[in-house]
Design a protein around this motif. Structure first.
Motif, PDB file in Angstrom:
ATOM      1  N   ALA A 139       6.506  -3.424   9.040  1.00  0.00           N
ATOM      2  CA  ALA A 139       6.719  -4.561   9.950  1.00  0.00           C
ATOM      3  C   ALA A 139       5.431  -5.371  10.113  1.00  0.00           C
ATOM      4  CB  ALA A 139       7.210  -4.058  11.307  1.00  0.00           C
ATOM      5  N   MET A 140       4.308  -4.677  10.348  1.00  0.00           N
ATOM      6  CA  MET A 140       3.037  -5.385  10.538  1.00  0.00           C
ATOM      7  C   MET A 140       2.569  -6.030   9.236  1.00  0.00           C
ATOM      8  SD  MET A 140       0.757  -6.515  12.529  1.00  0.00           S
ATOM      9  CE  MET A 140       1.016  -5.672  14.078  1.00  0.00           C
ATOM     10  N   LEU A 141       2.753  -5.348   8.122  1.00  0.00           N
ATOM     11  CA  LEU A 141       2.359  -5.925   6.826  1.00  0.00           C
ATOM     12  C   LEU A 141       3.112  -7.235   6.575  1.00  0.00           C
ATOM     13  CD1 LEU A 141       2.221  -2.626   4.729  1.00  0.00           C
ATOM     14  CD2 LEU A 141       0.253  -4.050   5.368  1.00  0.00           C
ATOM     15  N   LYS A 142       4.399  -7.255   6.935  1.00  0.00           N
ATOM     16  CA  LYS A 142       5.217  -8.473   6.759  1.00  0.00           C
ATOM     17  C   LYS A 142       4.707  -9.603   7.645  1.00  0.00           C
ATOM     18  CE  LYS A 142       9.739  -6.972   5.110  1.00  0.00           C
ATOM     19  NZ  LYS A 142      10.764  -6.035   5.586  1.00  0.00           N
ATOM     20  N   ILE A 143       4.377  -9.272   8.895  1.00  0.00           N
ATOM     21  CA  ILE A 143       3.868 -10.288   9.826  1.00  0.00           C
ATOM     22  C   ILE A 143       2.573 -10.885   9.289  1.00  0.00           C
ATOM     23  CG2 ILE A 143       2.816 -10.623  12.105  1.00  0.00           C
ATOM     24  CD1 ILE A 143       4.955  -8.531  13.107  1.00  0.00           C
ATOM     25  N   LEU A 144       1.657 -10.028   8.833  1.00  0.00           N
ATOM     26  CA  LEU A 144       0.363 -10.508   8.340  1.00  0.00           C
ATOM     27  C   LEU A 144       0.549 -11.416   7.124  1.00  0.00           C
ATOM     28  CD1 LEU A 144      -1.709  -7.249   8.824  1.00  0.00           C
ATOM     29  CD2 LEU A 144      -1.779  -9.328  10.221  1.00  0.00           C
ATOM     30  N   GLU A 145       1.466 -11.047   6.248  1.00  0.00           N
ATOM     31  CA  GLU A 145       1.750 -11.880   5.078  1.00  0.00           C
ATOM     32  C   GLU A 145       2.328 -13.215   5.525  1.00  0.00           C
ATOM     33  OE1 GLU A 145       4.380 -11.689   0.931  1.00  0.00           O
ATOM     34  OE2 GLU A 145       4.663 -10.169   2.474  1.00  0.00           O
ATOM     35  N   ASN A 146       3.285 -13.150   6.439  1.00  0.00           N
ATOM     36  CA  ASN A 146       3.950 -14.339   6.976  1.00  0.00           C
ATOM     37  C   ASN A 146       2.961 -15.285   7.653  1.00  0.00           C
ATOM     38  OD1 ASN A 146       5.209 -15.594   9.598  1.00  0.00           O
ATOM     39  ND2 ASN A 146       6.927 -15.325   8.191  1.00  0.00           N
ATOM     40  N   LYS A 147       1.948 -14.728   8.334  1.00  0.00           N
ATOM     41  CA  LYS A 147       0.987 -15.544   9.076  1.00  0.00           C
ATOM     42  C   LYS A 147      -0.203 -15.978   8.214  1.00  0.00           C
ATOM     43  CE  LYS A 147       1.634 -16.510  12.615  1.00  0.00           C
ATOM     44  NZ  LYS A 147       2.516 -17.641  13.012  1.00  0.00           N
ATOM     45  N   GLY A 148      -0.183 -15.642   6.922  1.00  0.00           N
ATOM     46  CA  GLY A 148      -1.227 -16.141   6.022  1.00  0.00           C
ATOM     47  C   GLY A 148      -2.519 -15.353   6.029  1.00  0.00           C
ATOM     48  N   TYR A 149      -2.447 -14.065   6.368  1.00  0.00           N
ATOM     49  CA  TYR A 149      -3.637 -13.210   6.317  1.00  0.00           C
ATOM     50  C   TYR A 149      -3.867 -12.745   4.885  1.00  0.00           C
ATOM     51  CZ  TYR A 149      -4.110 -13.307  11.309  1.00  0.00           C
ATOM     52  OH  TYR A 149      -4.314 -13.745  12.595  1.00  0.00           O
ATOM     53  N   SER A 150      -5.129 -12.673   4.495  1.00  0.00           N
ATOM     54  CA  SER A 150      -5.484 -12.246   3.144  1.00  0.00           C
ATOM     55  C   SER A 150      -5.839 -10.763   3.135  1.00  0.00           C
ATOM     56  CB  SER A 150      -6.701 -13.022   2.635  1.00  0.00           C
ATOM     57  OG  SER A 150      -6.407 -14.396   2.615  1.00  0.00           O
ATOM     58  N   TYR A 151      -5.291 -10.050   2.154  1.00  0.00           N
ATOM     59  CA  TYR A 151      -5.633  -8.638   1.990  1.00  0.00           C
ATOM     60  C   TYR A 151      -7.052  -8.560   1.433  1.00  0.00           C
ATOM     61  CZ  TYR A 151      -5.670  -3.895   0.139  1.00  0.00           C
ATOM     62  OH  TYR A 151      -6.016  -2.602  -0.141  1.00  0.00           O
ATOM     63  N   CYS A 152      -7.920  -7.821   2.117  1.00  0.00           N
ATOM     64  CA  CYS A 152      -9.340  -7.782   1.749  1.00  0.00           C
ATOM     65  C   CYS A 152      -9.776  -6.446   1.157  1.00  0.00           C
ATOM     66  CB  CYS A 152     -10.202  -8.086   2.966  1.00  0.00           C
ATOM     67  SG  CYS A 152      -9.984  -9.777   3.566  1.00  0.00           S
ATOM     68  N   GLY A 153      -8.980  -5.399   1.337  1.00  0.00           N
ATOM     69  CA  GLY A 153      -9.360  -4.089   0.850  1.00  0.00           C
ATOM     70  C   GLY A 153      -8.986  -3.026   1.860  1.00  0.00           C
ATOM     71  N   GLU A 154      -9.704  -1.908   1.806  1.00  0.00           N
ATOM     72  CA  GLU A 154      -9.383  -0.798   2.697  1.00  0.00           C
ATOM     73  C   GLU A 154     -10.580  -0.414   3.551  1.00  0.00           C
ATOM     74  OE1 GLU A 154      -7.792   2.395   0.280  1.00  0.00           O
ATOM     75  OE2 GLU A 154      -5.771   1.585   0.605  1.00  0.00           O
ATOM     76  N   VAL A 155     -10.289  -0.019   4.792  1.00  0.00           N
ATOM     77  CA  VAL A 155     -11.317   0.486   5.701  1.00  0.00           C
ATOM     78  C   VAL A 155     -10.886   1.873   6.151  1.00  0.00           C
ATOM     79  CG1 VAL A 155     -12.146  -1.756   6.520  1.00  0.00           C
ATOM     80  CG2 VAL A 155     -10.210  -0.681   7.679  1.00  0.00           C
ATOM     81  N   PHE A 156     -11.861   2.687   6.518  1.00  0.00           N
ATOM     82  CA  PHE A 156     -11.569   4.031   7.009  1.00  0.00           C
ATOM     83  C   PHE A 156     -11.620   4.007   8.526  1.00  0.00           C
ATOM     84  CE2 PHE A 156     -12.552   8.446   8.121  1.00  0.00           C
ATOM     85  CZ  PHE A 156     -11.575   9.113   7.374  1.00  0.00           C
TER      86      PHE A 156
END
Length: 170
Positions: A139-156
């Protein structure tokens, strides 16, 4: 009828309502088979700390609390190490602990929350919004994509790898 939707700082009197919303979200994540939030975090102490430090925010619908989030300015130690690269290295708002009251579920309020967070970021003259989520929080991944957020990598963070996103606001 148009509801009035506002973002405001959480107050200590909101604590029990917020904790109830977070408990619902923890249970929803569990039912979805997610590992996120299943290890005692976030807890009531997290909520109290957010409110005390001024990080806690609520999205209200006609003055009723519908969504909780923590907005933290420029401070997420986990974000200093990323497998990947952030879009910017300026000031940023970190979004943590987004939880929607199930009474308001399915009304697009998490998306509206991000609109309000972006307005807040712009008003503060801050460059970007950074957020991370579990790889299985669809659900959150879809929202971020929908709102134009860019995937930057991974954090711990919180004992696991999280997908990290950023959106430049100004």
């Amino acid at each position: 009828m148009n509801s009035e939707i506002k973002l405001r700082k959480a107050e200590i009197k909101d604590r029990d309502i917020i904790w109830n919303i977070i408990q619902q979200a923890i249970e929803r994540r569990r039912q979805d088979g997610s590992t996120q939030w299943q290890d005692g975090y976030p807890n009531l102490g997290t909520v109290e700390s957010d409110i005390t430090k001024g990080f806690g925010y609520v999205l209200t619908v006609d003055d009723e609390i519908a969504v909780y989030t923590a907005l933290i300015l420029n401070d997420e130690p986990a974000y200093s190490t990323i497998e990947g690269a952030w879009l910017s290295d300026g000031e940023f708002v970190v979004v943590h602990r987004v939880a929607v009251d199930e009474k308001f579920a399915g009304q697009g309020l998490a998306k509206k929350l991000f609109d309000h967070i972006e307005d807040f970021t712009r008003e503060q003259g801050i460059q970007s919004v950074k957020v991370d989520t579990n790889y299985d929080n669809i659900a959150m991944l879809k929202i971020l994509e929908n709102k134009g957020y860019s995937y930057c990598g991974e954090v711990f963070l919180a004992g696991g790898m999280r997908k990290a996103f950023e959106k430049i606001i100004i």
